[in-house]
Design a protein around this motif. Structure first.
Motif, mmCIF file in Angstrom:
data_model
loop_
_atom_site.group_PDB
_atom_site.id
_atom_site.type_symbol
_atom_site.label_atom_id
_atom_site.label_comp_id
_atom_site.label_asym_id
_atom_site.label_seq_id
_atom_site.Cartn_x
_atom_site.Cartn_y
_atom_site.Cartn_z
ATOM 1 N N PHE A 111 10.576 -21.734 -37.275
ATOM 2 C CA PHE A 111 11.066 -20.553 -36.599
ATOM 3 C C PHE A 111 10.925 -20.532 -34.994
ATOM 4 O O PHE A 111 11.600 -20.221 -34.346
ATOM 5 N N ASN A 112 9.931 -20.748 -34.603
ATOM 6 C CA ASN A 112 9.400 -20.895 -33.280
ATOM 7 C C ASN A 112 8.119 -21.888 -32.967
ATOM 8 O O ASN A 112 7.358 -22.014 -33.553
ATOM 9 N N LEU A 113 8.192 -22.716 -31.647
ATOM 10 C CA LEU A 113 7.070 -23.408 -31.278
ATOM 11 C C LEU A 113 6.990 -23.033 -29.902
ATOM 12 O O LEU A 113 7.615 -23.462 -28.949
ATOM 13 N N ASP A 114 5.737 -22.284 -29.497
ATOM 14 C CA ASP A 114 5.366 -21.975 -28.313
ATOM 15 C C ASP A 114 4.279 -22.671 -27.770
ATOM 16 O O ASP A 114 3.241 -22.558 -28.154
ATOM 17 N N HIS A 115 4.696 -23.590 -26.632
ATOM 18 C CA HIS A 115 3.539 -24.258 -25.791
ATOM 19 C C HIS A 115 3.009 -23.687 -24.872
ATOM 20 O O HIS A 115 3.600 -22.998 -23.959
ATOM 21 N N LYS A 116 1.563 -23.274 -25.024
ATOM 22 C CA LYS A 116 0.942 -22.782 -24.323
ATOM 23 C C LYS A 116 0.215 -23.697 -23.090
ATOM 24 O O LYS A 116 0.512 -24.853 -23.262
ATOM 25 N N ASP A 117 -0.653 -23.456 -22.021
ATOM 26 C CA ASP A 117 -1.313 -24.374 -21.365
ATOM 27 C C ASP A 117 -2.282 -25.316 -22.164
ATOM 28 O O ASP A 117 -2.004 -26.611 -21.724
ATOM 29 N N HIS A 118 -2.927 -24.634 -22.960
ATOM 30 C CA HIS A 118 -4.080 -25.687 -23.858
ATOM 31 C C HIS A 118 -4.027 -25.684 -25.321
ATOM 32 O O HIS A 118 -4.581 -26.310 -25.907
ATOM 33 N N LEU A 273 8.496 -6.201 -33.769
ATOM 34 C CA LEU A 273 8.141 -7.385 -34.517
ATOM 35 C C LEU A 273 8.900 -8.608 -33.636
ATOM 36 O O LEU A 273 8.382 -9.659 -33.739
ATOM 37 N N SER A 274 10.141 -8.375 -33.716
ATOM 38 C CA SER A 274 11.159 -9.722 -32.690
ATOM 39 C C SER A 274 10.423 -9.866 -31.367
ATOM 40 O O SER A 274 10.345 -10.928 -31.133
ATOM 41 N N GLU A 275 9.964 -8.857 -30.888
ATOM 42 C CA GLU A 275 9.331 -9.227 -29.487
ATOM 43 C C GLU A 275 7.913 -9.992 -29.558
ATOM 44 O O GLU A 275 7.805 -10.907 -28.894
ATOM 45 N N LEU A 277 7.493 -12.065 -32.150
ATOM 46 C CA LEU A 277 8.008 -13.355 -32.889
ATOM 47 C C LEU A 277 8.611 -14.272 -31.600
ATOM 48 O O LEU A 277 8.626 -15.535 -31.467
ATOM 49 N N GLY A 278 9.367 -13.585 -30.584
ATOM 50 C CA GLY A 278 9.946 -14.327 -29.634
ATOM 51 C C GLY A 278 11.258 -14.627 -29.621
ATOM 52 O O GLY A 278 11.823 -15.356 -29.256
ATOM 53 N N GLU A 279 11.678 -14.114 -30.705
ATOM 54 C CA GLU A 279 13.397 -14.388 -31.252
ATOM 55 C C GLU A 279 14.055 -13.341 -32.197
ATOM 56 O O GLU A 279 12.747 -12.793 -33.007
ATOM 57 N N SER A 280 14.926 -12.882 -32.145
ATOM 58 C CA SER A 280 15.350 -11.790 -33.016
ATOM 59 C C SER A 280 16.638 -12.057 -33.744
ATOM 60 O O SER A 280 16.730 -11.369 -34.794
ATOM 61 N N LYS A 281 17.481 -12.909 -33.499
ATOM 62 C CA LYS A 281 18.610 -13.117 -34.130
ATOM 63 C C LYS A 281 18.431 -13.640 -35.879
ATOM 64 O O LYS A 281 19.147 -12.914 -36.579
ATOM 65 N N THR A 282 17.308 -14.509 -35.803
ATOM 66 C CA THR A 282 17.025 -14.579 -37.324
ATOM 67 C C THR A 282 16.703 -13.454 -38.203
ATOM 68 O O THR A 282 16.952 -13.247 -39.198
ATOM 69 N N LEU A 283 15.854 -12.633 -37.563
ATOM 70 C CA LEU A 283 15.252 -11.483 -37.997
ATOM 71 C C LEU A 283 16.122 -10.364 -38.393
ATOM 72 O O LEU A 283 16.338 -9.743 -39.322
ATOM 73 N N ASP A 284 17.356 -10.197 -37.325
ATOM 74 C CA ASP A 284 18.467 -9.521 -37.654
ATOM 75 C C ASP A 284 19.085 -9.813 -38.686
ATOM 76 O O ASP A 284 19.643 -8.968 -39.292
ATOM 77 N N SER A 285 19.352 -11.108 -38.821
ATOM 78 C CA SER A 285 20.289 -11.681 -40.066
ATOM 79 C C SER A 285 19.393 -11.434 -41.172
ATOM 80 O O SER A 285 20.159 -11.072 -42.252
ATOM 81 N N LEU A 286 18.178 -11.507 -41.453
ATOM 82 C CA LEU A 286 17.563 -11.300 -42.518
ATOM 83 C C LEU A 286 17.563 -9.704 -42.928
ATOM 84 O O LEU A 286 17.694 -9.502 -43.988
ATOM 85 N N VAL A 287 17.438 -8.888 -41.859
ATOM 86 C CA VAL A 287 17.361 -7.467 -42.203
ATOM 87 C C VAL A 287 18.772 -7.091 -42.620
ATOM 88 O O VAL A 287 18.968 -6.473 -43.594
ATOM 89 N N SER A 288 19.852 -7.538 -42.012
ATOM 90 C CA SER A 288 21.137 -7.033 -42.477
ATOM 91 C C SER A 288 21.559 -7.774 -43.644
ATOM 92 O O SER A 288 22.390 -7.130 -44.254
ATOM 93 N N SER A 289 20.812 -8.658 -44.273
ATOM 94 C CA SER A 289 21.036 -9.273 -45.611
ATOM 95 C C SER A 289 20.468 -8.524 -46.810
ATOM 96 O O SER A 289 20.664 -8.765 -47.842
ATOM 97 N N GLY A 290 19.698 -7.456 -46.463
ATOM 98 C CA GLY A 290 18.978 -6.539 -47.288
ATOM 99 C C GLY A 290 17.540 -7.130 -47.700
ATOM 100 O O GLY A 290 16.912 -6.726 -48.625
ATOM 101 N N SER A 291 17.077 -8.171 -47.072
ATOM 102 C CA SER A 291 15.923 -8.721 -47.226
ATOM 103 C C SER A 291 14.643 -8.037 -46.755
ATOM 104 O O SER A 291 14.778 -7.374 -45.582
ATOM 105 N N PHE A 292 13.703 -7.911 -47.321
ATOM 106 C CA PHE A 292 12.543 -7.193 -46.995
ATOM 107 C C PHE A 292 11.383 -7.992 -46.504
ATOM 108 O O PHE A 292 11.313 -9.055 -46.936
ATOM 109 N N TRP A 293 10.538 -7.381 -45.507
ATOM 110 C CA TRP A 293 9.561 -8.046 -44.791
ATOM 111 C C TRP A 293 8.378 -7.689 -45.867
ATOM 112 O O TRP A 293 7.940 -6.785 -46.050
#
Length: 294
Positions: A111-118, A273-275, A277-293
């Protein structure tokens, strides 16, 4: 007298150093490339029902370094419970993700890989037939190799190390002789006993005897809702309202707005939640498909 004072100062210094969080080295381009490789291998291993990657790359040392800013007494307690029980629980928890994915025909995907300083943070999307969840690993460099050092639960909004620190501080504030600790233990014991007798309603009632000091995290809300769900819709709705008022976690808000079909406020939960996660398109797709968290 001077010698005693000097010795005390040395002991305090040693104690302070032992509880100070260890700073990892800054990530280089080479480190990041290794972390990307581990991320791919880890996700593939989850889908392949392969335990070897998570077992070989989880670092108990790195995780223990994360449990910091605690007193010397709390550190001693942590060391004891880590060796006695916690180390095994962490391993079981890591493997349970792989078990669950493969026993339910689910899938793990990047889903996402966020590189921090350390360090870096790898977020994995877990999808099933009609629901989804997210899981995050913290990855650090140890002896020039990438290792897993912590895990993050989006439903609790906490790193596992943070949950341990909170538990240690709570146990220190309310020790075994405190009224709140004693009342909590009694309430949980009584609830378990009633459940064994088959009296789910009475088991639920006993959970409300737990003092507010020990109503931390989502575990108690989930336990109440699970019991209420097996009783009736009216009981479940009542418990849902009460937990929503007392538990301000994002996931509790999600459950409340989902149950009462409040689409406007449910959309606000997804935005938060999307904030995170750092990305919302995938989440939007999951929600629109009727999938539940879940």
């Amino acid at each position: 007298m001077l010698r005693i004072t000097t010795l005390l100062l040395i002991l305090v210094a040693i104690s302070s150093c032992s509880n100070k969080k260890t700073e990892t080295e800054p990530l280089t381009a080479e480190h990041k490339a290794k972390i990307v490789g581990l991320s791919k291998d880890l996700i593939k291993s989850i889908n392949d029902f392969d335990f070897s990657i998570v077992n070989s790359t989880w670092s108990n040392k790195a995780f223990k370094d994360r449990v910091s800013n605690i007193t010397g007494t709390q550190k001693s307690v942590f060391e004891h419970i880590f060796e006695k029980d916690l180390k095994r629980k962490i391993k079981t928890g890591n493997l349970s993700i792989i078990h669950h994915i493969n026993s339910t025909n689910g899938a793990a995907s990047f889903f996402n890989l966020d590189h921090k300083d350390h360090h870096s943070e790898l977020t994995i999307l877990l999808t099933y037939n009609d629901n989804f969840n997210f899981f995050k690993y913290r990855i650090e460099i140890e002896n020039q190799k990438p290792v897993l050092s912590d895990s993050y639960n989006f439903r609790d909004n906490l790193w596992y190390s943070e949950k341990i620190i909170n538990s240690l501080r709570l146990a220190s504030k309310h020790n075994a002789f405190s009224n709140d600790r004693r009342e909590t233990n009694i309430a949980i014991h009584n609830s378990d006993q009633e459940l064994l007798k088959g009296d789910t309603l009475e088991a639920l009632y006993y959970l409300y005897d737990i003092p507010t000091t020990h109503q931390t995290g989502n575990w108690l809300s989930f336990r109440k809702l699970t019991l209420a769900q097996s009783l009736s819709d009216s009981v479940y709705a009542s418990v849902m309202v009460t937990e929503y008022e007392n538990n301000k976690s994002l996931y509790m808000k999600y459950l409340y707005h989902l149950y009462f079909s409040d689409s406007t406020d449910l959309e606000k939960v997804y935005d938060i939640l999307s904030e995170e996660l750092g990305e919302s398109k995938t989440l939007d797709s999951l929600v629109s498909s009727g999938s539940f968290w879940d």
